[in-house]
Design a protein around this motif. Structure first.
Motif, PDB file in Angstrom:
ATOM      1  N   VAL A 123      38.568  41.957  43.083  1.00 21.71           N
ATOM      2  CA  VAL A 123      39.676  41.248  43.738  1.00 21.71           C
ATOM      3  C   VAL A 123      39.970  41.895  45.086  1.00 21.71           C
ATOM      4  O   VAL A 123      39.565  43.027  45.353  1.00 21.71           O
ATOM      5  CB  VAL A 123      40.927  41.251  42.838  1.00 21.71           C
ATOM      6  N   PRO A 124      40.701  41.193  45.973  1.00 19.46           N
ATOM      7  CA  PRO A 124      40.909  41.686  47.337  1.00 19.46           C
ATOM      8  C   PRO A 124      41.673  42.999  47.453  1.00 19.46           C
ATOM      9  O   PRO A 124      41.516  43.710  48.443  1.00 19.46           O
ATOM     10  CB  PRO A 124      41.699  40.554  48.001  1.00 19.46           C
ATOM     11  N   ALA A 125      42.511  43.312  46.476  1.00 19.40           N
ATOM     12  CA  ALA A 125      43.317  44.536  46.559  1.00 19.40           C
ATOM     13  C   ALA A 125      43.539  45.092  45.152  1.00 19.40           C
ATOM     14  O   ALA A 125      43.530  44.339  44.168  1.00 19.40           O
ATOM     15  CB  ALA A 125      44.661  44.246  47.218  1.00 19.40           C
ATOM     16  N   PRO A 126      43.734  46.408  45.012  1.00 19.99           N
ATOM     17  CA  PRO A 126      43.893  47.028  43.693  1.00 19.99           C
ATOM     18  C   PRO A 126      45.047  46.456  42.868  1.00 19.99           C
ATOM     19  O   PRO A 126      44.968  46.427  41.640  1.00 19.99           O
ATOM     20  CB  PRO A 126      44.139  48.502  44.028  1.00 19.99           C
ATOM     21  N   ASP A 127      46.120  46.005  43.534  1.00 17.08           N
ATOM     22  CA  ASP A 127      47.281  45.507  42.796  1.00 17.08           C
ATOM     23  C   ASP A 127      47.258  43.986  42.623  1.00 17.08           C
ATOM     24  O   ASP A 127      48.244  43.386  42.208  1.00 17.08           O
ATOM     25  CB  ASP A 127      48.577  45.929  43.499  1.00 17.08           C
ATOM     26  N   PHE A 128      46.134  43.361  42.921  1.00 16.27           N
ATOM     27  CA  PHE A 128      46.015  41.912  42.769  1.00 16.27           C
ATOM     28  C   PHE A 128      46.058  41.559  41.284  1.00 16.27           C
ATOM     29  O   PHE A 128      45.364  42.187  40.475  1.00 16.27           O
ATOM     30  CB  PHE A 128      44.707  41.420  43.379  1.00 16.27           C
ATOM     31  N   PRO A 129      46.877  40.566  40.877  1.00 17.91           N
ATOM     32  CA  PRO A 129      46.951  40.196  39.448  1.00 17.91           C
ATOM     33  C   PRO A 129      45.632  39.603  38.951  1.00 17.91           C
ATOM     34  O   PRO A 129      45.198  38.561  39.436  1.00 17.91           O
ATOM     35  CB  PRO A 129      48.078  39.155  39.412  1.00 17.91           C
ATOM     36  N   VAL A 130      45.004  40.276  38.005  1.00 18.93           N
ATOM     37  CA  VAL A 130      43.680  39.877  37.517  1.00 18.93           C
ATOM     38  C   VAL A 130      43.807  38.897  36.346  1.00 18.93           C
ATOM     39  O   VAL A 130      44.476  39.185  35.353  1.00 18.93           O
ATOM     40  CB  VAL A 130      42.875  41.118  37.081  1.00 18.93           C
ATOM     41  N   LYS A 131      43.129  37.758  36.466  1.00 21.66           N
ATOM     42  CA  LYS A 131      43.111  36.772  35.392  1.00 21.66           C
ATOM     43  C   LYS A 131      41.957  37.017  34.414  1.00 21.66           C
ATOM     44  O   LYS A 131      42.095  36.779  33.216  1.00 21.66           O
ATOM     45  CB  LYS A 131      42.997  35.361  35.981  1.00 21.66           C
ATOM     46  N   THR A 132      40.823  37.460  34.952  1.00 29.29           N
ATOM     47  CA  THR A 132      39.647  37.742  34.114  1.00 29.29           C
ATOM     48  C   THR A 132      39.009  39.025  34.614  1.00 29.29           C
ATOM     49  O   THR A 132      38.687  39.139  35.801  1.00 29.29           O
ATOM     50  CB  THR A 132      38.614  36.600  34.192  1.00 29.29           C
ATOM     51  N   SER A 133      38.811  39.979  33.719  1.00 25.31           N
ATOM     52  CA  SER A 133      38.196  41.243  34.122  1.00 25.31           C
ATOM     53  C   SER A 133      36.691  41.039  34.325  1.00 25.31           C
ATOM     54  O   SER A 133      36.111  40.067  33.831  1.00 25.31           O
ATOM     55  CB  SER A 133      38.425  42.313  33.056  1.00 25.31           C
ATOM     56  N   LEU A 134      36.065  41.958  35.043  1.00 21.82           N
ATOM     57  CA  LEU A 134      34.621  41.860  35.238  1.00 21.82           C
ATOM     58  C   LEU A 134      33.849  41.886  33.918  1.00 21.82           C
ATOM     59  O   LEU A 134      32.935  41.070  33.729  1.00 21.82           O
ATOM     60  CB  LEU A 134      34.137  42.971  36.170  1.00 21.82           C
ATOM     61  N   PRO A 135      34.180  42.796  32.977  1.00 22.74           N
ATOM     62  CA  PRO A 135      33.476  42.752  31.685  1.00 22.74           C
ATOM     63  C   PRO A 135      33.614  41.404  30.981  1.00 22.74           C
ATOM     64  O   PRO A 135      32.651  40.905  30.376  1.00 22.74           O
ATOM     65  CB  PRO A 135      34.137  43.876  30.879  1.00 22.74           C
ATOM     66  N   GLU A 136      34.797  40.813  31.064  1.00 22.60           N
ATOM     67  CA  GLU A 136      34.999  39.493  30.450  1.00 22.60           C
ATOM     68  C   GLU A 136      34.162  38.432  31.161  1.00 22.60           C
ATOM     69  O   GLU A 136      33.590  37.546  30.514  1.00 22.60           O
ATOM     70  CB  GLU A 136      36.484  39.116  30.502  1.00 22.60           C
ATOM     71  N   ALA A 137      34.085  38.527  32.479  1.00 17.71           N
ATOM     72  CA  ALA A 137      33.282  37.562  33.245  1.00 17.71           C
ATOM     73  C   ALA A 137      31.809  37.667  32.874  1.00 17.71           C
ATOM     74  O   ALA A 137      31.120  36.643  32.740  1.00 17.71           O
ATOM     75  CB  ALA A 137      33.474  37.809  34.741  1.00 17.71           C
TER      76      ALA A 137
END
Length: 331
Positions: A123-137
């Motif tokens: 995601v663009p910034a560390p504090d960006f709200p993540v909807k799907t993690s990379l492992p999940e993707a």
């Protein structure tokens, strides 16, 4: 084919990377840009085209952005609707965390239908709200693993600080990732350290290493140089001084890039790391675009001269000869 080269860990993969036109660009103008892009790249002997997802990374740093951020067209839309005449595989970037699992599932299905290949990025910034993690993707992508390949990004600058890029790479390999595209390389030693540590860790764990594709990009102006540094690309102090003092910064940067490509070729070959290059063309100046095209040809020739890469024409001729030999034997 690109997928075969990645699955077989064949060195000499050659990619070309572009960004889509701005989102506000009129459809007629987008078609013109796509036509020029298709004409230019049709003459290049490359394995695949990368179409980047342009993100606003201003929240990543407190330093002011050198250029204002302007939204770009969705890379999948641009590739599928405008670049259909370019008969090479397309690699599409996507920040997985910005989308739900359902959205990613649908997106991957669209890619798979067109034989495009995904690269998930952060995601663009560390504090960006993540909807799907990379492992999940990566888990969502697994249903396509027999007929596709998925890539990820590796950042030499991050390894310089955290000293764990080799572990990050192997962790993503365990999720199905088989090739890694680096951030633009201007610090040769940073890139070499990633390769050396990855080779050592793979040998220790008795794991076959993945393909590392190094991104190479020209730099034709002080503004471009500043923007690269803003993006987190490390340019060694001496090299920065040399570029700024050069009578022709673009020409100087091309020579530096070709030297970097040659050094990394020898370094990877010595350590049995499968590798390739991605020549990035994200500038709008005609001179920089033309320089990137010539640099692609030069790197391709270098790889051929070293016996690492076979030109498409040679590969086609070889396949035809093998088919003819097989036919004679069968008859």
């Amino acid at each position: 084919m690109f997928i075969q080269k990645i699955k077989s860990r064949e060195s000499g993969v050659l990619l070309y990377g572009i960004t889509p036109p701005k989102a506000a660009t009129a459809a007629e103008r987008v078609a013109e840009i796509a036509e020029r892009t298709t004409e230019r790249l049709s003459l290049l002997d490359i394995d695949a085209l990368i179409v980047y997802d342009v993100q606003d990374e201003s929240a990543r740093t407190t330093e002011e952005r050198p250029f204002p951020f302007i939204n770009a067209l969705d890379p999948l839309t641009f590739a599928s609707e405008y670049l259909g005449g370019l008969g090479i595989p397309k690699i599409i970037y996507r920040p997985a965390g910005k989308f739900s699992s359902e959205e990613l599932t649908d997106w991957l299905e669209q890619l798979h239908e067109q034989s495009f290949y995904p690269v998930f990025v952060g995601v663009p910034a560390p504090d960006f709200p993540v909807k799907t993690s990379l492992p999940e993707a990566y888990q969502i992508w697994e249903r396509h693993q027999e007929t596709s390949v998925i890539g990820a990004v590796t950042i030499p600058e991050r390894h310089k600080v955290l000293q764990d890029e080799d572990i990050r790479i192997l962790d993503k390999m365990s999720s199905g990732v088989s090739y890694f595209i680096s951030q633009c390389v201007f610090d040769l030693e940073y890139a070499k350290q990633v390769v050396a540590d990855l080779a050592a860790t793979c040998e220790k764990r008795q794991i076959a290493p993945p393909t590392i594709i190094f991104t190479i990009s020209t730099c034709g102006s002080a503004k471009t140089l500043h923007f690269m540094e803003w993006l987190g690309i490390h340019v060694p102090a001496q090299l920065k001084q040399d570029l700024e003092a050069a009578e022709d910064m673009l020409e100087k940067s091309v020579r530096v890039c070709l030297e970097i490509a040659s050094e990394l070729t020898a370094f990877c070959m010595d350590r049995s790391i499968p590798f390739g290059f991605n020549i990035e063309s994200v500038a709008i100046r005609k001179a920089e675009i033309e320089a990137s095209v010539e640099m692609t040809r030069a790197i391709g020739r270098m790889l051929e001269d070293k016996g690492i890469r076979q030109s498409q024409a040679s590969a086609i001729a070889k396949d035809a000869n093998e088919l003819s030999d097989t036919g004679s034997y069968v008859s």
